[in-house]
Design an enzyme around this catalytic site. Sequence first.
Site, mmCIF file in Angstrom:
data_model
loop_
_atom_site.group_PDB
_atom_site.id
_atom_site.type_symbol
_atom_site.label_atom_id
_atom_site.label_comp_id
_atom_site.label_asym_id
_atom_site.label_seq_id
_atom_site.Cartn_x
_atom_site.Cartn_y
_atom_site.Cartn_z
ATOM 1 N N LYS A 15 0.813 -1.227 0.000
ATOM 2 C CA LYS A 15 0.000 0.000 0.000
ATOM 3 C C LYS A 15 0.841 1.269 0.000
ATOM 4 O O LYS A 15 0.567 2.185 -0.746
ATOM 5 C CB LYS A 15 -0.861 0.056 1.277
ATOM 6 C CG LYS A 15 -2.202 -0.580 1.160
ATOM 7 C CD LYS A 15 -3.127 -0.097 2.261
ATOM 8 C CE LYS A 15 -2.557 -0.117 3.654
ATOM 9 N NZ LYS A 15 -2.408 -1.428 4.265
ATOM 10 N N ARG A 90 -10.081 1.838 9.202
ATOM 11 C CA ARG A 90 -9.722 0.438 9.439
ATOM 12 C C ARG A 90 -10.921 -0.399 9.873
ATOM 13 O O ARG A 90 -10.845 -1.621 9.864
ATOM 14 C CB ARG A 90 -8.683 0.351 10.575
ATOM 15 C CG ARG A 90 -7.279 0.638 10.139
ATOM 16 C CD ARG A 90 -6.339 0.319 11.292
ATOM 17 N NE ARG A 90 -5.118 1.102 11.228
ATOM 18 C CZ ARG A 90 -4.081 0.777 10.451
ATOM 19 N NH1 ARG A 90 -4.124 -0.294 9.709
ATOM 20 N NH2 ARG A 90 -3.018 1.543 10.439
ATOM 21 N N ARG A 123 11.674 -8.583 3.551
ATOM 22 C CA ARG A 123 11.859 -7.139 3.703
ATOM 23 C C ARG A 123 12.978 -6.872 4.710
ATOM 24 O O ARG A 123 13.088 -7.532 5.723
ATOM 25 C CB ARG A 123 10.551 -6.523 4.204
ATOM 26 C CG ARG A 123 10.571 -5.026 4.198
ATOM 27 C CD ARG A 123 9.191 -4.497 4.042
ATOM 28 N NE ARG A 123 8.510 -4.435 5.330
ATOM 29 C CZ ARG A 123 7.405 -3.718 5.522
ATOM 30 N NH1 ARG A 123 6.863 -3.055 4.541
ATOM 31 N NH2 ARG A 123 6.843 -3.695 6.696
ATOM 32 N N ARG A 156 12.712 -6.500 10.721
ATOM 33 C CA ARG A 156 11.936 -6.035 11.868
ATOM 34 C C ARG A 156 11.195 -7.192 12.521
ATOM 35 O O ARG A 156 10.734 -8.093 11.836
ATOM 36 C CB ARG A 156 10.900 -4.986 11.425
ATOM 37 C CG ARG A 156 11.499 -3.694 10.941
ATOM 38 C CD ARG A 156 10.451 -2.613 10.856
ATOM 39 N NE ARG A 156 9.097 -3.166 10.613
ATOM 40 C CZ ARG A 156 8.060 -2.425 10.269
ATOM 41 N NH1 ARG A 156 8.185 -1.140 10.115
ATOM 42 N NH2 ARG A 156 6.885 -2.979 10.068
ATOM 43 N N ARG A 167 -0.729 -10.127 12.639
ATOM 44 C CA ARG A 167 -1.176 -8.866 12.021
ATOM 45 C C ARG A 167 -2.233 -9.129 10.952
ATOM 46 O O ARG A 167 -3.196 -8.382 10.820
ATOM 47 C CB ARG A 167 0.014 -8.129 11.380
ATOM 48 C CG ARG A 167 0.892 -7.404 12.396
ATOM 49 C CD ARG A 167 2.253 -7.108 11.822
ATOM 50 N NE ARG A 167 2.241 -6.037 10.806
ATOM 51 C CZ ARG A 167 3.227 -5.848 9.924
ATOM 52 N NH1 ARG A 167 4.283 -6.637 9.918
ATOM 53 N NH2 ARG A 167 3.170 -4.857 9.069
#
Length: 209
Positions: A15, A90, A123, A156, A167
């Site tokens: 996004k 959200r 990532r 991370r 998540r």
Amino acid sequence: MAKKIILLGPPGVGKGTVADKLTKKLNLPHIATGDMLRDNTEKKTPLGIKAKSFMDKGLLVPDEVVIEMVRQRLKQDDCKDGFVLDGFPRTINQAEKIDDLNFDEVINLQATDDIIIKRLNNRRVCSKCGSIFHLDYIKPKQEGICDKCNGKLIQREDDKDEAIKERLKVYRSLTEPLISYFKNKGILVEVDGSKTPKEVFESVVRVVS
Ligand SMILES: [Zn+2]
């Protein structure tokens, strides 16, 4: 004509990248709620002070505070020709409360959990300057080292398997009902987010033009 766009999609679907490119192309502001919150708390605006009082206690900032922040931000001059809202709303509750803003288009970037997990796993973030790399798409020139500042690249905690699954679960339960909500309003467009960043962006441009 004003273009009021909402960008929806699970964490890791790309996004942020799409919003960056799209706002440059359409010359519209990119409104990300995270940035907006930081901006308000740093500048110690009345809403920022309110938000911080919750964050300091480790609590979520209540909807009415975030909604008011979004409303104030969208009233600013740079939003008069439209905007791309990224990361908000959200929940159905939030969407209903900003329904009067008459959005033109809700772009839903979608990808399966498997694809997202694989992507986020690859990532890497620079521990010094925060630049983001991706072992498939934005490879660092030298393994494990940031191209920009030579800082060490790390994964991370948020991007590790278990954290990603959690998540995604939260996202699916809270945000997926939103998809039907906007579909019923006739403003939802679906974009396949599982392709390469370039292909995904091209599809997005096709649906907004
Ligand atoms: Zn760096």
